[in-house]
Design a protein around this motif. Structure first.
Motif, PDB file in Angstrom:
ATOM      1  N   GLU A  74       0.898  -1.238   0.130  1.00 39.21           N
ATOM      2  CA  GLU A  74       0.057   0.136   0.016  1.00 39.21           C
ATOM      3  C   GLU A  74       0.886   1.142   0.079  1.00 39.21           C
ATOM      4  O   GLU A  74       0.340   2.345  -0.336  1.00 39.21           O
ATOM      5  N   LYS A  75       2.196   1.206   0.375  1.00 39.35           N
ATOM      6  CA  LYS A  75       2.910   2.172   0.284  1.00 39.35           C
ATOM      7  C   LYS A  75       4.185   1.915   0.230  1.00 39.35           C
ATOM      8  O   LYS A  75       4.917   0.858   0.161  1.00 39.35           O
ATOM      9  N   LYS A  76       5.032   2.893  -0.464  1.00 41.73           N
ATOM     10  CA  LYS A  76       6.599   3.035  -0.757  1.00 41.73           C
ATOM     11  C   LYS A  76       6.879   3.702   0.458  1.00 41.73           C
ATOM     12  O   LYS A  76       6.756   4.960   0.773  1.00 41.73           O
ATOM     13  N   LEU A  77       7.770   3.161   1.277  1.00 39.31           N
ATOM     14  CA  LEU A  77       8.061   3.778   2.534  1.00 39.31           C
ATOM     15  C   LEU A  77       9.399   2.915   3.072  1.00 39.31           C
ATOM     16  O   LEU A  77       9.437   1.934   2.902  1.00 39.31           O
ATOM     17  N   GLY A  78      10.253   3.613   3.780  1.00 42.92           N
ATOM     18  CA  GLY A  78      11.331   3.240   4.326  1.00 42.92           C
ATOM     19  C   GLY A  78      11.144   2.596   5.782  1.00 42.92           C
ATOM     20  O   GLY A  78      10.376   2.987   6.590  1.00 42.92           O
ATOM     21  N   ILE A  79      12.134   1.453   5.732  1.00 40.74           N
ATOM     22  CA  ILE A  79      12.252   0.999   7.321  1.00 40.74           C
ATOM     23  C   ILE A  79      13.317   1.702   7.745  1.00 40.74           C
ATOM     24  O   ILE A  79      14.553   1.848   7.759  1.00 40.74           O
ATOM     25  N   ASN A  80      12.812   2.989   8.627  1.00 39.04           N
ATOM     26  CA  ASN A  80      13.807   3.807   9.088  1.00 39.04           C
ATOM     27  C   ASN A  80      13.992   3.813  10.580  1.00 39.04           C
ATOM     28  O   ASN A  80      13.275   3.708  11.557  1.00 39.04           O
ATOM     29  N   SER A  81      15.164   3.166  10.678  1.00 40.76           N
ATOM     30  CA  SER A  81      15.400   2.430  12.081  1.00 40.76           C
ATOM     31  C   SER A  81      16.933   2.616  12.493  1.00 40.76           C
ATOM     32  O   SER A  81      17.830   2.336  11.485  1.00 40.76           O
ATOM     33  N   ASP A  82      17.251   2.822  13.706  1.00 32.81           N
ATOM     34  CA  ASP A  82      18.976   2.752  13.957  1.00 32.81           C
ATOM     35  C   ASP A  82      19.533   1.358  13.693  1.00 32.81           C
ATOM     36  O   ASP A  82      20.683   1.129  13.405  1.00 32.81           O
ATOM     37  N   TYR A  83      18.593   0.245  13.590  1.00 30.91           N
ATOM     38  CA  TYR A  83      19.044  -0.962  13.458  1.00 30.91           C
ATOM     39  C   TYR A  83      19.323  -1.060  11.783  1.00 30.91           C
ATOM     40  O   TYR A  83      19.625  -2.335  11.473  1.00 30.91           O
ATOM     41  N   THR A  84      18.871  -0.510  11.031  1.00 28.74           N
ATOM     42  CA  THR A  84      18.823  -0.634   9.690  1.00 28.74           C
ATOM     43  C   THR A  84      20.340  -0.190   9.113  1.00 28.74           C
ATOM     44  O   THR A  84      20.833  -0.871   8.139  1.00 28.74           O
ATOM     45  N   THR A  85      21.126   0.597   9.763  1.00 26.32           N
ATOM     46  CA  THR A  85      22.242   1.214   9.326  1.00 26.32           C
ATOM     47  C   THR A  85      23.258  -0.075   9.143  1.00 26.32           C
ATOM     48  O   THR A  85      23.088  -1.045  10.025  1.00 26.32           O
ATOM     49  N   TYR A  86      24.214  -0.098   8.092  1.00 28.33           N
ATOM     50  CA  TYR A  86      25.063  -1.181   8.113  1.00 28.33           C
ATOM     51  C   TYR A  86      26.248  -1.380   9.261  1.00 28.33           C
ATOM     52  O   TYR A  86      26.493  -0.382   9.674  1.00 28.33           O
ATOM     53  N   ASP A  87      26.557  -2.601   9.645  1.00 29.91           N
ATOM     54  CA  ASP A  87      27.572  -2.746  10.500  1.00 29.91           C
ATOM     55  C   ASP A  87      28.955  -2.573  10.087  1.00 29.91           C
ATOM     56  O   ASP A  87      29.712  -2.412  10.919  1.00 29.91           O
ATOM     57  N   GLN A  88      28.931  -2.927   8.752  1.00 26.97           N
ATOM     58  CA  GLN A  88      30.188  -2.776   8.027  1.00 26.97           C
ATOM     59  C   GLN A  88      30.059  -2.102   6.689  1.00 26.97           C
ATOM     60  O   GLN A  88      29.006  -2.741   5.971  1.00 26.97           O
ATOM     61  N   VAL A  89      30.877  -1.343   6.026  1.00 22.98           N
ATOM     62  CA  VAL A  89      30.610  -0.931   4.647  1.00 22.98           C
ATOM     63  C   VAL A  89      32.203  -1.089   4.244  1.00 22.98           C
ATOM     64  O   VAL A  89      33.230  -0.877   4.758  1.00 22.98           O
ATOM     65  N   LEU A  90      32.254  -1.706   2.948  1.00 27.00           N
ATOM     66  CA  LEU A  90      33.442  -1.775   2.251  1.00 27.00           C
ATOM     67  C   LEU A  90      33.365  -1.001   0.913  1.00 27.00           C
ATOM     68  O   LEU A  90      32.382  -1.185   0.043  1.00 27.00           O
ATOM     69  N   LEU A  91      34.152   0.125   0.696  1.00 25.90           N
ATOM     70  CA  LEU A  91      34.179   1.021  -0.355  1.00 25.90           C
ATOM     71  C   LEU A  91      35.486   0.619  -1.259  1.00 25.90           C
ATOM     72  O   LEU A  91      36.601   0.999  -1.009  1.00 25.90           O
ATOM     73  N   ASP A  92      35.082  -0.267  -2.351  1.00 27.15           N
ATOM     74  CA  ASP A  92      36.290  -0.415  -3.272  1.00 27.15           C
ATOM     75  C   ASP A  92      35.753   0.138  -4.557  1.00 27.15           C
ATOM     76  O   ASP A  92      34.921  -0.500  -5.394  1.00 27.15           O
ATOM     77  N   PRO A  93      36.495   1.299  -5.042  1.00 31.55           N
ATOM     78  CA  PRO A  93      35.868   1.997  -6.290  1.00 31.55           C
ATOM     79  C   PRO A  93      36.271   0.972  -7.521  1.00 31.55           C
ATOM     80  O   PRO A  93      35.459   1.401  -8.330  1.00 31.55           O
ATOM     81  N   ASP A  94      37.315   0.250  -7.269  1.00 30.52           N
ATOM     82  CA  ASP A  94      37.230  -0.801  -8.478  1.00 30.52           C
ATOM     83  C   ASP A  94      36.194  -1.526  -9.006  1.00 30.52           C
ATOM     84  O   ASP A  94      35.795  -1.658 -10.065  1.00 30.52           O
ATOM     85  N   LEU A  95      35.101  -1.668  -8.109  1.00 32.78           N
ATOM     86  CA  LEU A  95      33.810  -2.333  -8.105  1.00 32.78           C
ATOM     87  C   LEU A  95      33.224  -1.621  -9.243  1.00 32.78           C
ATOM     88  O   LEU A  95      31.937  -2.086  -9.587  1.00 32.78           O
TER      89      LEU A  95
END
Lengths: 375, 375
Positions: A175-196
């Motif tokens: 019925e709606k387009k909406l975020g699950i907006n929560s402190d638990y949503t944030t990633y525990d780890q991010v890997l930023l590899d520009p080559d990808l």
């Protein structure tokens, strides 16, 4: 119907004093060309043993042997390829969670999302739902998640959405387009590899990068801005200009666009998007147009509201020989326009951020419809 | 003797491929003027009940009723006022930990550091030692801490050191000045309330702000830089210039310097400081000069190495009518110079970052001594 998942993102005025949001940041990040090869080392200490696999959710664009071999799969780990051609859905999350539960007895050690905004949002939601009862639609809204998500790792393969740092995962529900907006949503780890991001097709690179550029224009010119968001937004904006208007080597350009996306995502912590996103939501909701392209289709016609931002955007379009689709709204009926106008005008916070508290005096449904008709 | 706690901060070249550090970020941050009033709400869910108090370590500059009343102390919470006139010491950490253990039966719910770099570093170290055996000196070095610190919150009251985001706490030990550089060092929560910096004395404001400015100059001109650190460093640098060379309202200036410190601290993730810090360490070690002032005393004479950075620094000094102490090294003996030169030249990574791998061809002890003699 409610589309805006960011209404509460800034401050809350509770009586006398301003209350500020306590904002979650990604607690661990690795950056560098080729750093994807370290993913196995990063996951190793988080592995809970047999019966607790890692589940890799991967954009099916990468479903080829050369890439699959680089995924650090062990034991009963699983790779699930997912198409990013459509926006992520709550039913898709529920189906993934059911499949993972059926294939594995215990709770997985973690979820790794590898892809663009769609994959990153799906992985966040799956990590939440594996540790919370019910379906994804039950958690769309602000702070409705009660149990922490399982360990989840985000690996962006295209730059611009900011999904790698945000505390939301925007899903199309029944019925709606909406975020699950929560402190638990944030990633525990991010890997930023520009080559990808080396193999991103040009149009996709441009539209997704413009998601970052446009939300920076909206946030930096908005009424909600504070010094925290401003500093991140300005840096993201500078990097976008270097990438899309400068002449820098390809490797440097990938590095900088990845950082632009990162800072752009952070800039939303205490700010808000604006008219382009409000209209783009309407366009996406009715016509299924993907977010990055939708923003571009709208933004080109917003010179009245964002004169400098649109002027630079036009230069970027020209420099990269981008031909934006024409006549998207040419054959639509009145009902289509009514829906898009209603969806857009329902996003109070975005309009208020752009035009101030009396925004309704400046925008009425007729004006907005005429703006949609230009697209 | 080893002063540098940042040698390993960037990448490690392990044989064929470059390995990148997986960098910890502060997982939760609140920003805004007056946000200090929300500290009680932030701490409440972290309180473990009777016998597990919060311990507030507070710069004794704030030992006055108006401020004490604003600290959200409950039950058997304790406020410990500490002088920041000297650099923090391992013995000081051990004494604080012993006193806290003696006064309270259980492990505290958390440690809250309120002050500048000295207080922020002490609070980090106390939080680590309350959950690890032995003394603070046992953990000086890289990744020597085995058990997580107890919950710890940083509340800066002066801007520039970056201690609020860094993964180290630099302590003067019995034999060395060295950081406890660990993923567990990073704060669990940071509260950024620019109003807390309203009463900082002008000289202190300048010297501490210059700590940020100078480490940005060093990192941005260094050979270790990558796009991640560059983006944070450039933003911190821009904000420093707005604050120290622009004409902006006082409130905006406080906001921006607090963000400069934040971004400046982040910029060190994959970069390194340089000659000013190498020499300043020598000066601090031998003469006990505090870090911010030491950096300024050195930096003014480094025009040969950082021409643009020093030119801007001179403008800042002039604009704010700062009179740097003169003749600090006038009455020193040869032994003093030998110690300072040895300490400085032992910091290989800082010199390599500044001058490249062959830095020893450009700097010898005699040259360095003559540089110290100018101070």
């Amino acid at each position: 119907m409610k589309l805006d998942d960011n209404l509460e993102q800034r401050t809350v005025n509770s009586g006398e004093s301003t209350q500020y949001r306590n904002f979650p940041m990604v607690p661990r990040v690795i950056f560098g060309s080729g750093s994807f090869s370290q993913l196995g080392d990063i996951l190793a200490p988080m592995r809970k043993g047999p019966g607790a696999p890692f589940i890799f959710l991967v954009d099916d664009y990468f479903d080829e042997a050369g890439f699959i071999d680089r995924i650090p799969r062990k034991q009963d780990d699983e790779i699930i390829f997912i198409s990013a051609r459509e926006e992520p859905k709550t039913t898709q999350v529920d189906a993934l969670v059911a499949a993972i539960r059926e294939s594995h007895d215990g709770i997985p050690s973690g979820i790794i999302g590898i892809g663009g905004g769609t994959l990153l949002d799906l992985a966040k939601a799956v990590a939440i739902l594996l540790n919370n009862k019910g379906g994804a639609k039950d958690y769309q809204g602000w702070d409705l998640v009660h149990s922490p998500a399982i360990y989840h790792v985000g690996v962006p393969t295209i730059s611009g959405t900011g999904a790698e740092v945000s505390r939301t995962t925007v899903l199309l529900g029944p019925e709606k387009k909406l975020g699950i907006n929560s402190d638990y949503t944030t990633y525990d780890q991010v890997l930023l590899d520009p080559d990808l991001t080396k193999t991103v097709p040009k149009e996709q690179w441009f539209y997704t990068g413009m998601d970052c550029y446009i939300h920076c224009v909206e946030s930096l010119t908005g009424t909600y801005l504070n010094a925290f968001s401003q500093s991140y937004g300005e840096k993201a904006m500078e990097l976008c200009q270097e990438v899309f208007l400068g002449d820098i080597p390809a490797g440097e350009s990938r590095d900088k666009l990845m950082m632009a996306s990162w800072h752009g995502g952070m800039s939303i912590a205490y700010s808000q998007v604006g008219i382009a996103h409000a209209m783009s939501y309407g366009l996406s909701y009715r016509l299924g147009i993907k977010h990055g392209l939708g923003n571009c289709l709208v933004f080109q016609h917003l010179g009245e509201f964002y004169p400098e931002g649109v002027a630079l955007f036009e230069k970027m379009v020209e420099k990269h020989g981008i031909e934006l689709p024409q006549g998207i709204c040419a054959d639509l009926g009145q009902e289509d326009f009514d829906v898009m106008v209603n969806v857009s005008m329902g996003l109070d916070a975005l309009w208020e951020n752009a035009l101030g508290k009396d925004w309704r005096k400046q925008i009425d449904p007729g004006t907005l419809e005429s703006m949609f008709r230009k697209i």
